[in-house]
Motif scaffolding. Structure first.
Motif, PDB file in Angstrom:
ATOM      1  N   GLN A   1       2.567   5.907  13.583  1.00  0.00           N
ATOM      2  CA  GLN A   1       1.348   5.963  12.909  1.00  0.00           C
ATOM      3  C   GLN A   1       1.050   7.259  12.496  1.00  0.00           C
ATOM      4  OE1 GLN A   1      -0.655   3.543  12.289  1.00  0.00           O
ATOM      5  NE2 GLN A   1      -2.270   4.851  11.522  1.00  0.00           N
ATOM      6  N   ARG A   2       1.325   8.196  13.119  1.00  0.00           N
ATOM      7  CA  ARG A   2       1.017   9.730  12.572  1.00  0.00           C
ATOM      8  C   ARG A   2       1.987   9.920  11.277  1.00  0.00           C
ATOM      9  NH1 ARG A   2      -2.859  12.554  13.065  1.00  0.00           N
ATOM     10  NH2 ARG A   2      -1.674  14.168  12.827  1.00  0.00           N
ATOM     11  N   MET A   3       3.099   9.680  10.931  1.00  0.00           N
ATOM     12  CA  MET A   3       3.912   9.625   9.703  1.00  0.00           C
ATOM     13  C   MET A   3       3.369   8.763   8.735  1.00  0.00           C
ATOM     14  SD  MET A   3       7.898   8.324   9.308  1.00  0.00           S
ATOM     15  CE  MET A   3       8.320   8.985  10.974  1.00  0.00           C
ATOM     16  N   VAL A   4       2.524   7.901   8.926  1.00  0.00           N
ATOM     17  CA  VAL A   4       2.142   7.088   7.883  1.00  0.00           C
ATOM     18  C   VAL A   4       0.856   7.627   7.679  1.00  0.00           C
ATOM     19  CG1 VAL A   4       0.742   5.006   7.493  1.00  0.00           C
ATOM     20  CG2 VAL A   4       2.984   4.648   8.672  1.00  0.00           C
ATOM     21  N   SER A   5      -0.116   8.281   8.432  1.00  0.00           N
ATOM     22  CA  SER A   5      -1.318   9.013   8.131  1.00  0.00           C
ATOM     23  C   SER A   5      -0.858  10.225   7.435  1.00  0.00           C
ATOM     24  CB  SER A   5      -2.060   9.349   9.495  1.00  0.00           C
ATOM     25  OG  SER A   5      -2.382   8.132  10.072  1.00  0.00           O
ATOM     26  N   GLN A   6       0.163  11.053   7.694  1.00  0.00           N
ATOM     27  CA  GLN A   6       0.393  12.175   7.129  1.00  0.00           C
ATOM     28  C   GLN A   6       0.889  12.017   5.655  1.00  0.00           C
ATOM     29  OE1 GLN A   6       3.164  14.171   9.832  1.00  0.00           O
ATOM     30  NE2 GLN A   6       1.505  14.689  11.001  1.00  0.00           N
ATOM     31  N   SER A   7       1.676  10.857   5.388  1.00  0.00           N
ATOM     32  CA  SER A   7       2.094  10.626   4.064  1.00  0.00           C
ATOM     33  C   SER A   7       1.014  10.208   3.094  1.00  0.00           C
ATOM     34  CB  SER A   7       3.233   9.501   4.159  1.00  0.00           C
ATOM     35  OG  SER A   7       3.390   8.788   2.906  1.00  0.00           O
ATOM     36  N   ALA A   8       0.050   9.464   3.551  1.00  0.00           N
ATOM     37  CA  ALA A   8      -1.235   9.082   2.847  1.00  0.00           C
ATOM     38  C   ALA A   8      -1.852  10.056   2.593  1.00  0.00           C
ATOM     39  CB  ALA A   8      -1.999   8.046   3.748  1.00  0.00           C
TER      40      ALA A   8
ATOM     41  N   ALA B   1       9.780   5.362   1.531  1.00  0.00           N
ATOM     42  CA  ALA B   1      10.755   5.296   2.562  1.00  0.00           C
ATOM     43  C   ALA B   1       9.763   5.201   3.815  1.00  0.00           C
ATOM     44  CB  ALA B   1      11.199   6.713   2.598  1.00  0.00           C
ATOM     45  N   VAL B   2       8.597   5.915   3.831  1.00  0.00           N
ATOM     46  CA  VAL B   2       7.917   5.672   5.103  1.00  0.00           C
ATOM     47  C   VAL B   2       7.223   4.121   5.372  1.00  0.00           C
ATOM     48  CG1 VAL B   2       5.537   6.408   6.186  1.00  0.00           C
ATOM     49  CG2 VAL B   2       7.250   7.884   5.035  1.00  0.00           C
ATOM     50  N   PHE B   3       6.906   3.592   4.209  1.00  0.00           N
ATOM     51  CA  PHE B   3       6.560   2.086   4.236  1.00  0.00           C
ATOM     52  C   PHE B   3       7.457   1.388   4.936  1.00  0.00           C
ATOM     53  CE2 PHE B   3       6.888  -1.943   2.283  1.00  0.00           C
ATOM     54  CZ  PHE B   3       5.762  -2.643   2.908  1.00  0.00           C
ATOM     55  N   TRP B   4       8.827   1.549   4.349  1.00  0.00           N
ATOM     56  CA  TRP B   4       9.755   0.667   4.915  1.00  0.00           C
ATOM     57  C   TRP B   4      10.367   1.047   6.279  1.00  0.00           C
ATOM     58  CZ3 TRP B   4      10.873  -3.778   3.087  1.00  0.00           C
ATOM     59  CH2 TRP B   4      10.511  -4.168   1.821  1.00  0.00           C
ATOM     60  N   LEU B   5      10.110   2.145   6.866  1.00  0.00           N
ATOM     61  CA  LEU B   5      10.369   2.664   8.049  1.00  0.00           C
ATOM     62  C   LEU B   5       9.467   2.055   9.116  1.00  0.00           C
ATOM     63  CD1 LEU B   5      11.978   4.187  10.267  1.00  0.00           C
ATOM     64  CD2 LEU B   5      10.391   6.008   9.608  1.00  0.00           C
ATOM     65  N   HIS B   6       8.214   2.006   8.658  1.00  0.00           N
ATOM     66  CA  HIS B   6       7.067   1.357   9.067  1.00  0.00           C
ATOM     67  C   HIS B   6       7.393  -0.104   9.412  1.00  0.00           C
ATOM     68  CE1 HIS B   6       2.386   1.614  10.112  1.00  0.00           C
ATOM     69  NE2 HIS B   6       3.197   1.725  11.066  1.00  0.00           N
ATOM     70  N   MET B   7       7.636  -0.696   8.343  1.00  0.00           N
ATOM     71  CA  MET B   7       7.788  -2.039   8.402  1.00  0.00           C
ATOM     72  C   MET B   7       9.010  -2.575   9.359  1.00  0.00           C
ATOM     73  SD  MET B   7       5.596  -4.062   6.909  1.00  0.00           S
ATOM     74  CE  MET B   7       4.812  -2.529   7.312  1.00  0.00           C
ATOM     75  N   ALA B   8      10.151  -1.627   9.156  1.00  0.00           N
ATOM     76  CA  ALA B   8      11.473  -1.936  10.128  1.00  0.00           C
ATOM     77  C   ALA B   8      10.951  -1.983  11.443  1.00  0.00           C
ATOM     78  CB  ALA B   8      12.500  -1.040   9.741  1.00  0.00           C
ATOM     79  N   SER B   9      10.163  -0.883  11.959  1.00  0.00           N
ATOM     80  CA  SER B   9       9.657  -0.694  13.320  1.00  0.00           C
ATOM     81  C   SER B   9       9.095  -1.760  13.775  1.00  0.00           C
ATOM     82  CB  SER B   9       8.861   0.444  13.443  1.00  0.00           C
ATOM     83  OG  SER B   9       7.820   0.375  12.797  1.00  0.00           O
ATOM     84  N   PHE B  10       8.090  -2.431  12.916  1.00  0.00           N
ATOM     85  CA  PHE B  10       7.126  -3.512  13.127  1.00  0.00           C
ATOM     86  C   PHE B  10       8.157  -4.857  13.297  1.00  0.00           C
ATOM     87  CE2 PHE B  10       3.432  -0.917  13.278  1.00  0.00           C
ATOM     88  CZ  PHE B  10       2.717  -1.458  14.238  1.00  0.00           C
TER      89      PHE B  10
ATOM     90  N   GLN C   1      -4.449  -1.957   5.650  1.00  0.00           N
ATOM     91  CA  GLN C   1      -5.401  -0.840   5.514  1.00  0.00           C
ATOM     92  C   GLN C   1      -4.554   0.414   5.112  1.00  0.00           C
ATOM     93  OE1 GLN C   1      -8.212  -0.388   8.609  1.00  0.00           O
ATOM     94  NE2 GLN C   1      -9.796  -0.901   7.345  1.00  0.00           N
ATOM     95  N   ALA C   2      -3.398   0.462   5.803  1.00  0.00           N
ATOM     96  CA  ALA C   2      -2.414   1.697   5.624  1.00  0.00           C
ATOM     97  C   ALA C   2      -1.698   1.418   4.293  1.00  0.00           C
ATOM     98  CB  ALA C   2      -1.566   1.589   6.764  1.00  0.00           C
ATOM     99  N   HIS C   3      -1.299   0.078   4.066  1.00  0.00           N
ATOM    100  CA  HIS C   3      -0.530  -0.091   2.872  1.00  0.00           C
ATOM    101  C   HIS C   3      -0.850  -0.679   1.791  1.00  0.00           C
ATOM    102  CE1 HIS C   3       2.878   1.761   5.507  1.00  0.00           C
ATOM    103  NE2 HIS C   3       2.436   0.960   6.310  1.00  0.00           N
ATOM    104  N   GLU C   4      -1.981  -1.210   1.978  1.00  0.00           N
ATOM    105  CA  GLU C   4      -2.679  -1.911   0.887  1.00  0.00           C
ATOM    106  C   GLU C   4      -1.706  -2.926   0.184  1.00  0.00           C
ATOM    107  OE1 GLU C   4      -3.803   1.349  -1.440  1.00  0.00           O
ATOM    108  OE2 GLU C   4      -5.453   1.602  -0.236  1.00  0.00           O
TER     109      GLU C   4
END
Length: 240
Positions: free
Chosen positions: A90-97, A108-117, A159-162
């Protein structure tokens, strides 16, 4: 097995339909999301964590025979790891935004986030089939708690990735939960491994609920959260 498949399909449908749940986008935060958060937390603390203790008790006698089994502290360490990993993501996503205002999160952050979920969803699907032996009542409680948790997760991810979440992300997560169920049908892991998976899930659920409820800008509804927490806790107590 048919029932667990229907539940897994229900999880997938929640992700498919998440794009159309526009009533959840309101600020202050929708009361339904706060109720969902309370239900998820109640399930973790009153069902998942006690179940982990039960796993530990069941393996104590085997441990005395000298077999290599996990210690109870290791189970809770795994729960803490689940919480820490999803906090880091979550911190990685927030910092990227913040680094790219107006451009959205880095691909890359989006796909990492999706892979984890996706792994998170696959785990939920796998544990669904493994919980079949516990009976209809436990399955229903699990399904309801995870279903409302998915609704809350979808809201946060959108909200994070729209727009990219609606185009790609929700389909990835829908497929992952079905994939986890299929893996559960084809493979049966050792009970000790399942206990670690439950622990990791518990930590992930707690973090994902709290990250949605605690930020001040969410304007969450404490009383709705408390209603979900207390109401579901009463149901869990009455079912025992």
């Amino acid at each position: 097995m048919l029932l667990t498949f229907l539940f897994a399909l229900g999880f997938a449908i929640i992700h498919w339909l998440s794009k159309y749940m526009t009533f959840l986008e309101n600020v202050p935060r929708s009361r339904l999301l706060s109720v969902a958060g309370g239900i998820s937390v109640a399930y973790v603390f009153l069902h998942l964590l006690p179940e982990l203790s039960q796993y530990h008790r069941e393996t104590e006698s085997v441990r005395e025979k000298g077999e290599a089994l996990m210690m109870e502290s290791e189970i809770y360490l795994c729960a803490m790891a689940g919480l820490a990993i999803f906090y880091g993501l979550q911190r990685m996503v927030s910092q990227s935004a913040r680094k790219h205002p107006g451009e959205g999160v880095n691909s890359a952050v989006f796909w990492l986030h999706m892979a984890s979920f996706a792994l998170y969803n696959a785990l939920i699907g796998y544990l669904l089939i493994r919980g079949e032996e516990k009976g209809l009542r436990d399955l229903l409680f699990y399904f309801v708690a995870m279903a409302v948790h998915f609704i809350s997760n979808d809201h946060g991810l959108r909200q994070a990735h729209e727009e990219i979440y609606d185009r790609k992300g929700r389909w990835v997560l829908s497929t992952a939960v079905i994939g986890g169920w299929i893996f559960g049908v084809l493979t049966e892991l050792d009970k000790s491994v399942v206990s670690f998976l439950f622990a990791f899930l518990a930590g992930g659920v707690i973090l994902n609920v709290m990250k949605e409820e605690l930020p001040e800008e969410r304007e969450s509804n404490f009383w709705a959260f408390l209603l979900g927490l207390v109401g579901y806790s009463i149901l869990l107590f009455l079912s025992t």
